[in-house]
Each structure stands twice: as structure tokens, then as C-alpha cells.
Design a protein around this motif. Structure first.
Motif, short mmCIF file in Angstrom:
data_model
loop_
_atom_site.label_atom_id
_atom_site.label_comp_id
_atom_site.label_asym_id
_atom_site.label_seq_id
_atom_site.Cartn_x
_atom_site.Cartn_y
_atom_site.Cartn_z
N GLN A 59 0.82 -1.22 0.00
CA GLN A 59 0.00 0.00 0.00
C GLN A 59 0.85 1.26 0.00
OE1 GLN A 59 -2.83 -0.44 3.26
NE2 GLN A 59 -4.07 -1.85 2.07
N LYS A 60 1.95 1.19 -0.74
CA LYS A 60 2.81 2.35 -0.92
C LYS A 60 2.55 2.97 -2.29
CE LYS A 60 6.64 0.60 1.93
NZ LYS A 60 8.08 0.22 1.93
N SER A 61 2.92 4.22 -2.44
CA SER A 61 2.73 4.89 -3.72
C SER A 61 3.65 4.27 -4.78
CB SER A 61 3.06 6.38 -3.59
OG SER A 61 3.05 7.00 -4.85
N PHE A 62 3.09 4.03 -5.96
CA PHE A 62 3.87 3.49 -7.06
C PHE A 62 3.83 4.41 -8.28
CE2 PHE A 62 -0.30 1.36 -6.95
CZ PHE A 62 -0.85 1.83 -8.13
N ASP A 63 3.35 5.65 -8.09
CA ASP A 63 3.19 6.57 -9.22
C ASP A 63 4.51 6.81 -9.95
OD1 ASP A 63 0.55 6.82 -8.78
OD2 ASP A 63 0.63 8.81 -7.86
N LYS A 64 5.58 7.07 -9.20
CA LYS A 64 6.87 7.38 -9.82
C LYS A 64 7.36 6.21 -10.67
CE LYS A 64 11.71 8.24 -8.59
NZ LYS A 64 12.68 8.38 -7.46
N GLU A 65 7.29 5.00 -10.12
CA GLU A 65 7.78 3.82 -10.82
C GLU A 65 6.92 3.50 -12.05
OE1 GLU A 65 9.42 3.84 -6.78
OE2 GLU A 65 7.40 4.11 -7.59
N LEU A 66 5.61 3.70 -11.92
CA LEU A 66 4.72 3.43 -13.05
C LEU A 66 4.98 4.41 -14.19
CD1 LEU A 66 2.37 1.67 -14.05
CD2 LEU A 66 0.80 3.40 -13.11
N ILE A 67 5.18 5.69 -13.85
CA ILE A 67 5.45 6.71 -14.87
C ILE A 67 6.79 6.43 -15.54
CG2 ILE A 67 5.99 9.16 -15.21
CD1 ILE A 67 3.89 9.74 -12.99
#
Length: 427
Positions: A59-67
């Protein structure tokens, strides 16, 4: 009826725009109806998707890695297509679906099931890009979702193929298309009877190529690699490693079982059963002959050295001395099957059994629990194994130099195996 031919391309062969252009040039010389191209995720995409899965489960942010992963694929597209090409919208749409899957709380309760629903996006995206570029280059071909072809049970991360259904679906879906156009499809993924995405195990695209070859009665299967063929040792360790011109199915199957990484272990058996030759060739030098694996009988007895790491040694000592000699092999293999252990080696004496398995993410106590009633149990993880087939005195002498680190040795005229805590090839 046309007889298909199967080509498999791994992640290294499509790691960037330049690599994909090279594959297109390779295919242009070999283009034919009946060609099925099984393609992996580009570059290190599968590793990056595994990181996204871990972040999502925590449940951590993955926005950076996905982008970053989206940028990686869009950069490939920018090197292949003009701005505004439809592929950019297709890739964006795939990443939107990937995000929704990563955010789907309903499927996160079973982490392995969640893994299977996410990890195949690498193949789905890469095959769209490759298929579009081939068409753009004048090599008209069709995109095919492998989940409509490969039918499996519902086991997570290592699904078992339903061969009868898979053959039926492959022939029904592909034969009409292959009469007119080659087909691009994905490795690694399938579908269970409930319609859920399943996976065939890491590096399973080789196995997919074999599945396609057998299901369609292919004339041959070719795996395109960044090496000249199959060598008798890792060229990074052995600069004078020898390439095999040909290998018998049995010899190749043993090499993959003991840890040779050129071919996925499950690839050989179905091809051998149906007598379909397997070629391992270089996409860097595609005109070179490579290695052919087939029914050749006894191959030349060249020493073959295989290194394997990330292994766990389980040592069992009998508690009740009245049971000495009762090796309980049936029990051991039942436990291994139930817990999906991959046994690499078993060695037994009257009161002691050693079992070497691939490392698995469990504690020492969890490893010991199935055996506690009968055995005293110890385990050691993170080990390495050297396997030498067809050893000469030179190999025996060389590897015995590191005997102080030796935990287990198994020796026969055709095979020697050493299990170590540490190993340095320069020793």
C-alpha cells in the motif's frame, strides 16, 4: 495446410528501438506465412513490474515507478514511430488498465493471484509495439492474445498447461490466420477455466514457444538469444567455452534441469515427445548456424559446467534409530510437490538425508515443520552449486581447490556436483 514455424524473442532482443529495428531486419529475410512470433516483455520490464506489485501490496505509492515504466515504453515508441501514431494511444490505454489492476483492492488479498493479474502486462504491451512496427515496416502481421490460446489450471505463478484444450484453441484460432499472415503473440501468460490470467513461471516464454510448436505441429521452434548458441560453460567465466553444433534432447534437458539458463527447463520435454527440433540462434548474428537440439542419440562427450545459486540445503537426521534405513522418500517428494519445491539433489545414508532445493521465501521453521515428527532438521539458504557433466580430471582437480567451502558432493562417472557456501571461479 500450412506447417507453422515458431520464433521466440526474449526481452534483450527488444530492449529498445534499435533492438526492435534489428529484429525487423532479421525477420524481413525470413518472412513467411505460418510464422508465429512469441515475444517477451521488453528489457527489464518484468523486474520493474514485480517492484510495482510489491509497492501495491505494501500500500505504498507506485506513481513514480509506473510513470518511469510508461516513459521507457514511450521512448521505445518515439524511436520507431512518427508523433501521433496510434501506438501511443494503445500504450497509454494499456498503462491505464495496468494502473486500475494495481489499485484493485479486491484481488490483493491473494498476493500470488494479484501477481498473475499484473505481471503479464509487459508482454501485452511489448507485443503491441512490435506488431505495429512490423506492419509499419511492410511486414503485415496480426496480434493475438495468448490468453485466448494457452489454457491452464488455476495454480498461481506456475500454472499447468491443459494440453488438450490448448491444442484445440491454438488450431482453431491460428490456422485460419496463418494461411494469410504471420502472428505475434505473448510468452509467459495463459488463462484458467474461470477466465483469470495465469502465468507459466519466470522466463516462461521459451515454454510458450514449445507449447505453440507442439499445438500447431510446427516444423521447428527457434529461440533467438544474444549468444551464438548453447555453450558448455558461461562465457563470462570460461572465455574458451565451446559452442555445441547440436545437442540431443536428453542432454539439453539435463542441462536445463541442473541450472543452465539458455533455455527454460520445461521447453525441451514437449518438443522431444513430438520430435520437433529446437534451434538456439543469435539475433546479433542471425546467419550463424547456432545450436540445434533434436533426436541425435549420443552427443560428443564435452565437459559441461553449470553454476546455480540461490539454493537451500535441508538436512534430515532420523530421530528413532529403529527406523534407520527407512528413507521416507515418498513422504519427502509428497511434501516437495505440495509446497512447490524444486528438488535439485537428494543424498541419503542410513540415518541422514540431504535435500537441495531452490530457495523459497519461507523461514527455517516453515521448512522444518513437515518433517519434525520423524527427523531432526537443519537448513541453510543462499547456497551455490556447480554441476559438471562429462567431467575430466581437470574439472575434478580445479573445483576440489575450494574444498574447504564444500557442504555436499555427489560424484558419478558422468556427473559431479558440489554444493558450496561461497565459490570463486578464480580459486
Amino acid at each position: 495446410m500450412i506447417q507453422p514455424l515458431v520464433y521466440k524473442f526474449g526481452g534483450a532482443s527488444i530492449k529498445d528501438a534499435k533492438a526492435i529495428k534489428n529484429i525487423a531486419a532479421l525477420l524481413k529475410k525470413r518472412w513467411t506465412n505460418g510464422l508465429v512470433m512469441v515475444i517477451s516483455a521488453a528489457g527489464d520490464t518484468t523486474d520493474r513490474l514485480e517492484n510495482l506489485i510489491d509497492l501495491a501490496l505494501q500500500q505504498k505509492s507506485f506513481d513514480k515507478e509506473l510513470i518511469q515504466l510508461l516513459d521507457f515504453h514511450e521512448d521505445i515508441c518515439r524511436g520507431l514511430f512518427q508523433p501521433g501514431h496510434g501506438i501511443f494511444a494503445r500504450v497509454d490505454n494499456q498503462f491505464a488498465q495496468l494502473r486500475r489492476t494495481l489499485e484493485n483492492l479486491a484481488i490483493k488479498e491473494d498476493s500470488d493471484f494479484f501477481y498473475d493479474q499484473v505481471i503479464g502486462y509487459g508482454e501485452l504491451i511489448s507485443t503491441r509495439i512490435v506488431q505495429e512496427y512490423l506492419c509499419e515496416s511492410g511486414l503485415a502481421c496480426l496480434w493475438q492474445d495468448a490468453r485466448e490460446l494457452v489454457r491452464t489450471d488455476s495454480q498461481t505463478k506456475m500454472a499447468k498447461v491443459d494440453w488438450a484444450l490448448t491444442m484445440q484453441y491454438c488450431r482453431r484460432a491460428l490456422f485460419p490466420k496463418l494461411e494469410k499472415y504471420p502472428v505475434v503473440t505473448q510468452g509467459f501468460i495463459g488463462t484458467d477455466l474461470l477466465g483469470n490470467t495465469t502465468t507459466l513461471g519466470r522466463e516462461g516464454s521459451d515454454f510458450t514457444a514449445a507449447i505453440m510448436g507442439v499445438s500447431l505441429g510446427a516444423s521447428a521452434v527457434t529461440i533467438w538469444k544474444d549468444v551464438a548458441g548453447i555453450l558448455n560453460g558461461d562465457p563470462d567465466i570460461f572465455p574458451d567455452a565451446v559452442k555445441f553444433e547440436y545437442l540431443d534432447f536428453e542432454e539439453a534437458a539435463e542441462m536445463t534441469y541442473y541450472g543452465a539458463k539458455v533455455i527454460h527447463p520445461k521447453t525441451i520435454k514437449p518438443l522431444a515427445k513430438h520430435g520437433i527440433p529446437l534451434y538456439v540462434k543469435s539475433f546479433v548474428n542471425p546467419d550463424a548456424p547456432g545450436t540445434v537440439i533434436g533426436s541425435f542419440g549420443q552427443a560428443p562427450r564435452i565437459p559441461i559446467t553449470i553454476f546455480k545459486s540461490q539454493l537451500t540445503l535441508i538436512e534430515l537426521r532420523i530421530l528413532d534409530l529403529s527406523m534407520i534405513g527407512s528413507f521416507h522418500f515418498e513422504m519427502i517428494y509428497e511434501v516437495a510437490k505440495k509446497l512447490n519445491w524444486r528438488i535439485q539433489l537428494v543424498q541419503a545414508s542410513a540415518a541422514h538425508i540431504s535435500i537441495l532445493i531452490n530457495d523459497i521465501p519461507v523461514t527455517a521453521e516453515q521448512l522444518a515443520k513437515p518433517f519434525r515428527e520423524i527427523f531432526r532438521v537443519k537448513s541453510k539458504a543462499g547456497l551455490k552449486m556447480i554441476t559438471v557433466k562429462n567431467p575430466t580430471d581437470a574439472e575434478r582437480t580445479h573445483y576440489r581447490k575450494v574444498a574447504e567451502n564444500l557442504l555436499l558432493e555427489q560424484d558419478s562417472p558422468e556427473l559431479i556436483q558440489w554444493v558450496y557456501e561461497e565459490y570463486s571461479p578464480e580459486a
